[in-house]
Enzyme design. Sequence first.
Site, PDB file in Angstrom:
ATOM      1  N   ALA A 124       0.854  -1.187   0.000  1.00 46.69           N
ATOM      2  CA  ALA A 124       0.000   0.000   0.000  1.00 46.69           C
ATOM      3  C   ALA A 124       0.886   1.231   0.000  1.00 46.69           C
ATOM      4  O   ALA A 124       1.870   1.304   0.742  1.00 46.69           O
ATOM      5  CB  ALA A 124      -0.909   0.018   1.219  1.00 46.69           C
ATOM      6  N   MET A 127      -0.288   3.319   4.437  1.00 48.55           N
ATOM      7  CA  MET A 127      -0.796   2.252   5.300  1.00 48.55           C
ATOM      8  C   MET A 127      -1.691   2.778   6.421  1.00 48.55           C
ATOM      9  O   MET A 127      -2.057   2.020   7.307  1.00 48.55           O
ATOM     10  CB  MET A 127       0.383   1.477   5.882  1.00 48.55           C
ATOM     11  CG  MET A 127       1.229   0.843   4.803  1.00 48.55           C
ATOM     12  SD  MET A 127       1.553  -0.877   5.079  1.00 48.55           S
ATOM     13  CE  MET A 127       2.137  -1.402   3.478  1.00 48.55           C
ATOM     14  N   HIS A 157       4.337  17.193   1.169  1.00 50.10           N
ATOM     15  CA  HIS A 157       5.229  16.348   1.972  1.00 50.10           C
ATOM     16  C   HIS A 157       6.497  17.122   2.332  1.00 50.10           C
ATOM     17  O   HIS A 157       6.797  18.148   1.743  1.00 50.10           O
ATOM     18  CB  HIS A 157       5.626  15.081   1.198  1.00 50.10           C
ATOM     19  CG  HIS A 157       4.550  14.030   1.188  1.00 50.10           C
ATOM     20  ND1 HIS A 157       3.536  14.028   0.268  1.00 50.10           N
ATOM     21  CD2 HIS A 157       4.329  12.966   2.012  1.00 50.10           C
ATOM     22  CE1 HIS A 157       2.728  12.996   0.514  1.00 50.10           C
ATOM     23  NE2 HIS A 157       3.186  12.342   1.561  1.00 50.10           N
ATOM     24  N   LYS A 161      11.397  14.233   0.469  1.00 50.39           N
ATOM     25  CA  LYS A 161      10.714  13.230  -0.371  1.00 50.39           C
ATOM     26  C   LYS A 161      11.236  13.289  -1.802  1.00 50.39           C
ATOM     27  O   LYS A 161      11.379  14.368  -2.372  1.00 50.39           O
ATOM     28  CB  LYS A 161       9.195  13.452  -0.341  1.00 50.39           C
ATOM     29  CG  LYS A 161       8.427  12.359  -1.048  1.00 50.39           C
ATOM     30  CD  LYS A 161       6.976  12.319  -0.643  1.00 50.39           C
ATOM     31  CE  LYS A 161       6.211  11.239  -1.395  1.00 50.39           C
ATOM     32  NZ  LYS A 161       6.707   9.886  -1.113  1.00 50.39           N
TER      33      LYS A 161
HETATM   34  P1  NAD Z   1      14.424   7.009   4.214  1.00 54.51           P
HETATM   35  O1  NAD Z   1      15.320   7.424   3.104  1.00 54.51           O
HETATM   36  O2  NAD Z   1      14.504   7.743   5.520  1.00 54.51           O
HETATM   37  O3  NAD Z   1      14.613   5.452   4.524  1.00 54.51           O
HETATM   38  C1  NAD Z   1      14.874   4.474   3.548  1.00 54.51           C
HETATM   39  C2  NAD Z   1      15.906   3.550   4.141  1.00 54.51           C
HETATM   40  O4  NAD Z   1      16.071   2.425   3.265  1.00 54.51           O
HETATM   41  C3  NAD Z   1      17.282   4.225   4.285  1.00 54.51           C
HETATM   42  O5  NAD Z   1      17.751   4.053   5.603  1.00 54.51           O
HETATM   43  C4  NAD Z   1      18.137   3.484   3.265  1.00 54.51           C
HETATM   44  O6  NAD Z   1      19.499   3.383   3.670  1.00 54.51           O
HETATM   45  C5  NAD Z   1      17.449   2.129   3.263  1.00 54.51           C
HETATM   46  N1  NAD Z   1      17.784   1.298   2.099  1.00 54.51           N
HETATM   47  C6  NAD Z   1      17.971   1.683   0.812  1.00 54.51           C
HETATM   48  N2  NAD Z   1      18.318   0.632   0.070  1.00 54.51           N
HETATM   49  C7  NAD Z   1      18.340  -0.446   0.902  1.00 54.51           C
HETATM   50  C8  NAD Z   1      18.660  -1.812   0.730  1.00 54.51           C
HETATM   51  N3  NAD Z   1      19.020  -2.313  -0.460  1.00 54.51           N
HETATM   52  N4  NAD Z   1      18.606  -2.631   1.810  1.00 54.51           N
HETATM   53  C9  NAD Z   1      18.264  -2.146   3.024  1.00 54.51           C
HETATM   54  N5  NAD Z   1      17.986  -0.848   3.246  1.00 54.51           N
HETATM   55  C10 NAD Z   1      18.011  -0.017   2.191  1.00 54.51           C
HETATM   56  O7  NAD Z   1      12.936   7.098   3.616  1.00 54.51           O
HETATM   57  P2  NAD Z   1      11.547   7.016   4.392  1.00 54.51           P
HETATM   58  O8  NAD Z   1      11.003   8.384   4.586  1.00 54.51           O
HETATM   59  O9  NAD Z   1      11.666   6.094   5.555  1.00 54.51           O
HETATM   60  O10 NAD Z   1      10.627   6.364   3.260  1.00 54.51           O
HETATM   61  C11 NAD Z   1      10.967   5.117   2.689  1.00 54.51           C
HETATM   62  C12 NAD Z   1       9.899   4.742   1.647  1.00 54.51           C
HETATM   63  O11 NAD Z   1       8.644   4.525   2.303  1.00 54.51           O
HETATM   64  C13 NAD Z   1       9.624   5.823   0.585  1.00 54.51           C
HETATM   65  O12 NAD Z   1       9.380   5.176  -0.649  1.00 54.51           O
HETATM   66  C14 NAD Z   1       8.376   6.520   1.102  1.00 54.51           C
HETATM   67  O13 NAD Z   1       7.632   7.127   0.081  1.00 54.51           O
HETATM   68  C15 NAD Z   1       7.649   5.322   1.667  1.00 54.51           C
HETATM   69  N6  NAD Z   1       6.611   5.643   2.668  1.00 54.51           N
HETATM   70  C16 NAD Z   1       5.469   4.904   2.588  1.00 54.51           C
HETATM   71  C17 NAD Z   1       4.484   5.060   3.535  1.00 54.51           C
HETATM   72  C18 NAD Z   1       3.268   4.148   3.482  1.00 54.51           C
HETATM   73  O14 NAD Z   1       2.366   4.270   4.330  1.00 54.51           O
HETATM   74  N7  NAD Z   1       3.223   3.206   2.526  1.00 54.51           N
HETATM   75  C19 NAD Z   1       4.627   5.998   4.573  1.00 54.51           C
HETATM   76  C20 NAD Z   1       5.824   6.741   4.644  1.00 54.51           C
HETATM   77  C21 NAD Z   1       6.816   6.540   3.676  1.00 54.51           C
END
Ligand code: NAD
Length: 270
Positions: A124, A127, A157, A161
Amino acid sequence: MGRTKIGIVGCAGRMGLTLARQVAANDGCELCGGTEVAGSEQIGRDLGELAGLGSNGIVVGDDPAVLFAEADAVLDFTVPAASADHAALAAESKTTHVVGTTGFETLHQTAINAAAAHTVVVQAANMSLGVNLLLALTRRVAAALDPEFDIEIVEMHHRHKVDAPSGTALALGRAAADGRGVEHDDVAARGRDGITGERKPGDIGYAVLRGGNVVGEHSVVFAAADERVALSHIATDRAIFARGAVTAALWAQGKPPGLYGMADVLGLAD
Ligand code: NAD
């Protein structure tokens, strides 16, 4: 049955740390590990300390294969290419994969869909309970109002982002298109700049704002002559997404393989 063992990939990210706190706060599950991208400075550090929970002996690793083999469910809020790789591991180990990452291109989504033939995948773009209600309402309002109402989606946002419009904004656009019985990609107007000409009837327009530390704000505006209907959701804390992800991980246990959404988890599916 024992507590559900949950792993977090991308555990040191903004959502990763929020997820670690949420897992710790839920009696139905326990944290079994976390990984970060190879080369991250967080590898080897104590995840409990990073998340402000106090030391919990869980060391941030860099091998997702080990994590998927150990966990009942893995929460994945990382980047599209990583989530696609993780999907293959989920399929192999039959571990529940909860995918919150957004910004997927077709090749990433194909990998997620393929994994769903072998294991439970809950995906999703947002979420939270409130946004999933907003999706259901958007579909209904779009079906109820005649095409005289122009549909515009506005989202804001935080400044970090990287994708736009947000996955949630696009999901709202798809829900509106669905309600209207049209193909989203035929009517989506994703960027306006300069002399654009008049708004095309039937378009679903997007406007994107970025700034500060805004967690996530979405509005769907239905605008006709002399009246407007607006449906909005404002998120003030990432914990709402983490709560949804943990709920999804627990709900998924014992379900048959397949690709599920939060509407299934929350019982909002039509
Ligand atoms: P962020 O950049 O703070 O965190 C992402 C993390 O993933 C980083 O720590 C990065 O080092 C890590 N990462 C990257 N490649 C990796 C790999 N191969 N293995 C392990 N770790 C890896 O970003 P964020 O704000 O936490 O958001 C992350 C994602 O979640 C984005 O796509 C955002 O849009 C999404 N998001 C979704 C929801 C939802 O409800 N679905 C809510 C908030 C954020």
